[in-house]
Each structure stands twice: as C-alpha cells, then as structure tokens.
Design an enzyme around this catalytic site. Structure first.
Site, mmCIF file in Angstrom:
data_model
loop_
_atom_site.group_PDB
_atom_site.id
_atom_site.type_symbol
_atom_site.label_atom_id
_atom_site.label_comp_id
_atom_site.label_asym_id
_atom_site.label_seq_id
_atom_site.Cartn_x
_atom_site.Cartn_y
_atom_site.Cartn_z
ATOM 1 N N LYS A 74 -10.026 -3.176 -5.054
ATOM 2 C CA LYS A 74 -10.676 -1.935 -5.463
ATOM 3 C C LYS A 74 -9.660 -0.936 -6.007
ATOM 4 C CE LYS A 74 -10.623 0.454 -1.073
ATOM 5 N NZ LYS A 74 -10.286 -0.669 -0.196
ATOM 6 N N LYS A 110 -4.567 -10.055 -7.175
ATOM 7 C CA LYS A 110 -5.771 -10.154 -6.346
ATOM 8 C C LYS A 110 -6.842 -9.197 -6.872
ATOM 9 C CE LYS A 110 -5.743 -8.157 -2.335
ATOM 10 N NZ LYS A 110 -5.404 -7.732 -0.972
ATOM 11 N N LYS A 112 0.806 -1.220 0.000
ATOM 12 C CA LYS A 112 0.000 0.000 0.000
ATOM 13 C C LYS A 112 0.837 1.268 0.000
ATOM 14 C CE LYS A 112 -4.365 -1.590 1.910
ATOM 15 N NZ LYS A 112 -5.419 -1.347 2.899
#
Ligand code: TYM
Length: 334
Positions: free
Chosen positions: A199, A196, A112
């Site tokens: 969003k 994966k 992230k």
C-alpha cells in the site's frame, strides 16, 4: 490443541496481496473447524501516524473485509486488538524478554524506517514484540501470513522459547508455526516484478485495491508490466521472468489451482491472450467481496456488533492467560 490466529493492520487500503496472502487463506482455514482468531491490528497501525478521526473507520474497513471475504462471526473470533488490554500488557513483558540484537535484525523495521531511523516511533521498532504478544496470548499454534511476516514469526518463537526457559515454565507458550502456503504468499507489484505489492507504493497502478471497481481492475491488469515471450509450459520456465511469474501466481491463487495447471492451459500463448482472461477472473472473484464490503461499510452496525462480540470472546480467553503470566513473572498478587 490447534488454535489459528492472524491479524491485519488497520492502516487503510487493502490490496490483492492482502487478499490472496491472508484474507482468502483465513476463510479456507475457517472451514477446518479449528478455533480461529482474526483481529484488526490497530495498535500496530499507530506505530506510524494515523489520523484519529480515521482510525476507527479503518478498523471497521478491515473488519468488513473479514466478513465480506467469508469469515463468519459464529465460527471465527473477530475483534479489534486494542479492545483486549492483555495484548499491551503481554507486549511489555515480552519487551523485557526479547533482546535488542533480535530486533536489530528485523528487515521490516529497516524498510519502514528508511533513512530516518532516529525519527521513527519507538513503537515501530518494538512492533514485532507486540506481534509475538498477539500470537502467544492465545497460545496460537498456527499463524497464516504472507511471506513478509516470516521473520516476525521466527522472533515470536524465540520469545516463546526464552520466556519458557527464563521462567522455568517448559512448554508454557507453544512455538507457533507460520502457515505460508499456496501460490500467492508474496504477490508482487504490477509495475515491477522485483517489488512486493504494497500500500505504500506511490503508484496506484502497482496494486489492485480491494475497493477498485471492475474497470479499474481490468485497466491495471492491462497496464501490468510483462515481457514479450509467450508463457512457458513449466514453472521452471518462469525463472528470470519476474512479472510473468507474478501474473501466473495471481491467476493460480484466484482460480484455486496450481501454477502448473495454469501453464498447462496457457503455455505458448502471449500476454495479449492471458491478460484479458486474468482480468475477467480477478473481477469475477473479487466483485462479491468488494460489493459486500461496500454494503457493510454503508451501515457499520453489523460490523460493530461482530467486533463487540468478538472482543468479549477474545477477552475471555486472554484474561486468564495474562493473569497466569503475571504470576509466572512474579508480580504481586494481593
Ligand atoms: P499487514 O497488515 O502488513 O498485512 C496483512 C497480511 O497480508 C500479507 N501480505 C501479503 N501477502 C502476499 N503478498 C503481498 N504482497 C502481501 N502484502 C501483505 C501479510 O503477510 C499479512 O499476512 N504485522 C502484521 C499484522 C499482525 C499480525 C499479528 C499477523 C499483527 N499481529 C499476529 C499475524 C499474527 C502486518 O503488518 O500485516
């Protein structure tokens, strides 16, 4: 005693991965009769920037998804994380229990924060510590999550163990078990079987959103990446065929069956035959959920009532525990 707990971030747009890996599992577990706590992780959401005027709506949207997928406020405690201050209080204490070395190993932070580690929020770094607080505040024993949360659950167990040891409180916090079960614990992107479903993927074709209508769902499945081979007759035959493997797993999860059973039905058939059947199944199993979500979102009064009642129940459980923890740590009692 058993206590099941999980949460989903209030950062918008739920997708099929969240539905199969989490939401659908919560409603199944609700029927086991064990106490179930399901919250909207709004404190976690703000570890990356959230528009203040959107955050409450995002929280309601997750709550709507809980209700729409079958969680019943009479059976499950549904609440916004930020409405129970003890999450934050316990997180601070755990910040002082957890070790930097443990957090340095967290792969989700690395993903992230990307190339801009020094510009990430401090909250993003210590995010898994807050997650440990969410879980242990309720002394949860089982935590249903997707595969991507496994490492955070291991950290939670490490924190529980270190707290119990450091403060000479053997067994005070139980070591929670992750429940990572079923055929769809890691739903992959429809465009790339090695990534994966998420969003944050820039391609909307990579995921099925819980707000997609029937046409969008069918279109995305039609365009999903596949290979040219027919489906094999064993699960082993899917090895090395990431996209095929993913679509079979999605089918199995939606149909509440196993991948073996899906292959028993489709072995020898190509994707020209399989995809329309998968699209039909996806539309029929998600249509009720999306329709109910839309109905709830149109007038949030029902959602707000459920969240307010849930927050009160959650605080009733959380407050005695945080009071006890403060005593164990040695804070002034007055
Ligand atoms: P979040 O909001 O990213 O995702 C919510 C749930 O969806 C699962 N999931 C998936 N499952 C299968 N395939 C996928 N592609 C996929 N993508 C997401 C996640 O594993 C998760 O179960 N940190 C958590 C929220 C959280 C939490 C907690 C969970 C905060 N505190 C305490 C459990 C207990 C998160 O970011 O999930």
């Amino acid at each position: 005693p058993r206590r099941i707990l999980s949460g989903i971030q209030a950062s918008g747009a739920l997708h099929l991965g969240n539905y199969l890996g989490a939401l659908k599992r919560f409603t199944e577990l609700q029927e086991t009769g064990a106490p179930l706590f399901v919250f909207v992780a709004d404190l976690h959401a703000i570890t990356v920037w959230q528009e203040p005027e959107k955050l409450a709506a995002q929280t309601r949207e997750i709550a709507a998804a809980y209700l729409a997928s079958g969680l019943d406020p009479a059976k499950a405690v549904i609440f916004p994380q930020s409405a129970v201050p003890a999450h934050t209080e316990l997180a601070w204490i755990f910040n002082c229990v957890g070790r930097l070395g443990w957090l340095d190993r967290m792969t989700q932070f690395k993903e992230k924060s990307g190339k801009h580690k020094e510009r990430s929020s401090v909250g993003l770094y210590t995010y898994p510590v807050l997650q440990a607080a969410d879980i242990l505040l309720y002394k949860a024993t089982e935590v249903p999550v997707g595969e991507d949360q496994k490492q955070h659950l291991e950290l939670t167990r490490d924190i529980a163990q270190k707290f119990n040891n450091d403060f000479n409180a053997p067994g005070y916090f139980p070591l929670p078990e992750p429940l990572i079960q079923g055929p769809a614990t890691r739903v992959m992107s429809l465009r790339d079987g090695s990534a994966k479903m998420s969003k944050s993927d820039p391609s909307d074709l990579s995921r099925i959103n819980l707000t997609d209508d029937a046409d969008a769902i069918a279109n995305k499945i039609r365009k999903a990446k596949t290979d040219m081979e027919p489906l094999p007759d064993t699960v082993e035959g899917l090895e090395g065929r990431a996209e095929a493997k993913n679509l079979v797993a999605i089918y199995a999860a939606l149909a509440d069956t196993t991948r073996e059973a899906v292959l028993a039905e489709f072995a020898g058939q190509g994707f020209g035959a399989f995809k329309p059947r998968l699209a039909e199944l996806a539309v029929s199993s998600m249509a009720n959920v999306t329709a109910e979500m839309r109905r709830l979102m149109a007038d949030p009064a029902e959602i707000d009532r459920a969240l307010a009642a849930g927050a009160e129940q959650a605080r009733e459980i959380a407050e005695p525990t945080i009071a006890e923890v403060k005593k164990i740590v040695g804070f002034w009692q007055g």
